[in-house]
Scaffold this motif. Structure first.
Motif, short mmCIF file in Angstrom:
data_model
loop_
_atom_site.label_atom_id
_atom_site.label_comp_id
_atom_site.label_asym_id
_atom_site.label_seq_id
_atom_site.Cartn_x
_atom_site.Cartn_y
_atom_site.Cartn_z
N LEU A 1 0.65 -1.20 0.09
CA LEU A 1 0.41 -0.37 0.10
C LEU A 1 0.94 1.00 0.06
CD1 LEU A 1 -2.60 -0.63 2.29
CD2 LEU A 1 -2.35 -1.08 0.00
N LYS A 2 2.20 0.80 -0.33
CA LYS A 2 3.08 2.29 0.07
C LYS A 2 3.11 3.33 -1.17
CE LYS A 2 8.20 3.21 0.70
NZ LYS A 2 9.10 2.93 1.16
N GLY A 3 3.02 4.37 -0.36
CA GLY A 3 2.89 5.64 -2.24
C GLY A 3 1.21 5.46 -2.11
N THR A 4 -0.05 4.72 -1.60
CA THR A 4 -1.75 4.80 -2.20
C THR A 4 -2.16 5.66 -0.97
OG1 THR A 4 -2.10 2.84 -0.85
CG2 THR A 4 -0.80 3.14 -3.29
N GLU A 5 -1.32 6.65 -0.38
CA GLU A 5 -1.73 6.75 0.31
C GLU A 5 -2.82 8.12 0.05
OE1 GLU A 5 1.76 5.50 2.19
OE2 GLU A 5 1.16 7.12 0.36
N GLU A 6 -2.03 8.92 -1.15
CA GLU A 6 -3.07 10.10 -1.41
C GLU A 6 -4.05 9.28 -2.75
OE1 GLU A 6 -2.98 14.03 -4.48
OE2 GLU A 6 -1.41 12.89 -3.85
N ILE A 7 -4.36 8.27 -3.35
CA ILE A 7 -5.39 7.95 -3.49
C ILE A 7 -6.90 7.70 -2.88
CG2 ILE A 7 -4.45 5.66 -4.19
CD1 ILE A 7 -7.04 7.95 -6.00
N HIS A 8 -5.92 6.83 -1.23
CA HIS A 8 -7.33 6.26 -0.41
C HIS A 8 -8.07 7.61 0.36
CE1 HIS A 8 -5.58 2.28 0.73
NE2 HIS A 8 -6.13 2.11 0.81
N ALA A 9 -6.71 8.32 0.90
CA ALA A 9 -7.14 9.57 1.09
C ALA A 9 -8.49 10.06 0.25
CB ALA A 9 -6.10 10.82 1.24
N THR A 10 -8.82 10.67 -1.03
CA THR A 10 -9.23 10.91 -2.01
C THR A 10 -10.48 10.10 -1.50
OG1 THR A 10 -7.33 11.59 -3.26
CG2 THR A 10 -9.23 11.60 -4.66
N ILE B 1 -18.53 11.88 8.46
CA ILE B 1 -17.53 12.46 10.00
C ILE B 1 -16.79 11.18 10.14
CG2 ILE B 1 -16.85 12.99 12.05
CD1 ILE B 1 -20.08 14.03 12.08
N LYS B 2 -16.82 10.07 9.98
CA LYS B 2 -16.06 9.45 9.77
C LYS B 2 -15.10 9.40 8.65
CE LYS B 2 -18.60 6.55 12.84
NZ LYS B 2 -19.63 5.32 13.05
N ARG B 3 -15.84 9.01 7.57
CA ARG B 3 -15.28 9.73 6.26
C ARG B 3 -13.67 10.34 6.28
NH1 ARG B 3 -15.78 5.91 2.46
NH2 ARG B 3 -17.05 3.81 3.56
N PHE B 4 -14.30 11.64 6.74
CA PHE B 4 -13.31 12.41 6.69
C PHE B 4 -12.46 12.65 7.36
CE2 PHE B 4 -16.66 15.21 4.13
CZ PHE B 4 -16.71 15.90 3.64
N LYS B 5 -12.62 11.98 8.49
CA LYS B 5 -11.51 11.85 9.31
C LYS B 5 -10.50 10.84 8.69
CE LYS B 5 -13.48 13.42 13.05
NZ LYS B 5 -14.40 12.86 15.01
N LYS B 6 -10.73 9.83 8.54
CA LYS B 6 -9.82 9.08 7.98
C LYS B 6 -9.01 9.64 6.92
CE LYS B 6 -8.27 5.09 6.97
NZ LYS B 6 -7.52 4.35 7.96
N SER B 7 -10.34 10.36 6.24
CA SER B 7 -8.97 11.10 4.81
C SER B 7 -8.40 11.78 5.23
CB SER B 7 -10.18 12.02 3.99
OG SER B 7 -9.63 12.57 3.50
N LEU B 8 -8.33 12.37 6.61
CA LEU B 8 -7.45 13.56 6.83
C LEU B 8 -5.91 12.80 7.96
CD1 LEU B 8 -10.25 16.15 8.34
CD2 LEU B 8 -7.60 16.12 6.57
N THR B 9 -6.48 11.89 8.47
CA THR B 9 -5.38 10.61 8.63
C THR B 9 -4.34 10.13 8.18
OG1 THR B 9 -6.73 8.46 8.59
CG2 THR B 9 -6.79 9.69 11.04
N LEU B 10 -4.83 10.36 6.54
CA LEU B 10 -3.79 9.96 5.43
C LEU B 10 -3.09 10.85 4.82
CD1 LEU B 10 -6.83 6.93 3.95
CD2 LEU B 10 -4.38 6.11 4.58
N LYS B 11 -4.43 12.44 4.61
CA LYS B 11 -3.64 13.23 4.18
C LYS B 11 -4.03 13.87 4.09
CE LYS B 11 -2.58 15.31 -0.52
NZ LYS B 11 -3.69 16.03 -1.04
N ALA B 12 -2.92 15.45 4.97
CA ALA B 12 -3.65 16.47 5.50
C ALA B 12 -4.10 17.13 4.09
CB ALA B 12 -2.20 17.27 5.67
N ASP B 13 -4.82 17.83 4.68
CA ASP B 13 -5.88 18.87 3.17
C ASP B 13 -6.60 19.17 3.89
OD1 ASP B 13 -7.56 19.89 1.09
OD2 ASP B 13 -7.87 17.84 0.28
N PRO B 14 -6.52 21.34 3.55
CA PRO B 14 -7.16 22.20 4.53
C PRO B 14 -9.03 22.04 4.01
CG PRO B 14 -5.39 23.00 3.47
CD PRO B 14 -5.14 21.53 3.63
#
Length: 173
Positions: A82-91, A110-123
């Protein structure tokens, strides 16, 4: 060379969406998704699913947007590395969250937004989650999420002020 051609096809579909032609992008992606599936290119197919989710969101078909976001996540979960897939996971998690909000499943979003933000910071995702908390009258949670946004200080200050004003905390705003 084959993978570069397929990546270019994905990029063309993404550009079609950016030009506002969601249906045109879907028309491009359907045959491409069949090829990616036959060739067992799970990572590229997950990206394709993400673009399709975005297109369906633009067409206000949130059920389809949700299905394609989850399909992309299911594809990624089958990868050995899964290395290198953090961005697509977050998206994909963010896309599922958007669809859930539109479908009325706010707590699940809310749970999905939080999961997205744990994978990639996105203001931008921080701001969207803060507005959800704000709509639920969870001012402290909204402010906490806004404070976690690391970029866009002007927008952060404006949104923070709006949340505080809505809560009647004018001195802090």
């Amino acid at each position: 060379a084959r993978s570069q051609l397929l990546a270019w096809d994905l990029e063309k579909a993404r550009l079609t969406i950016e030009r506002g032609n969601a249906q045109g992008a879907l028309d491009q992606l359907l045959p491409l998704s069949k090829i990616l599936y036959k060739e067992e290119r799970s990572s590229a197919l997950a990206t394709c699913s993400s673009i399709m989710s975005e297109a369906y969101h633009m067409l206000a078909n949130e059920k389809a947007a949700f299905v394609f976001a989850n399909y992309g996540l299911a594809l990624l979960s089958q990868l050995k590395d899964l290395k290198g897939t953090e961005e697509i996971h977050a998206t994909l998690h963010a896309q599922a969250a958007h669809a859930l909000v539109a479908l009325g499943y706010v707590n699940q979003s809310i749970k999905r937004f939080k999961k997205s933000l744990t994978l990639k910071a996105d203001p931008l995702q921080n701001f969207k989650l803060a507005w959800i908390y704000n709509d639920l009258n969870k001012t402290d949670d909204a402010l906490k999420i806004i404070n976690e946004a690391t970029k866009l200080p002007l927008q952060k200050a404006i949104i923070r002020g709006c949340i505080l004003a809505k809560a009647g905390r004018y001195q802090e705003a």
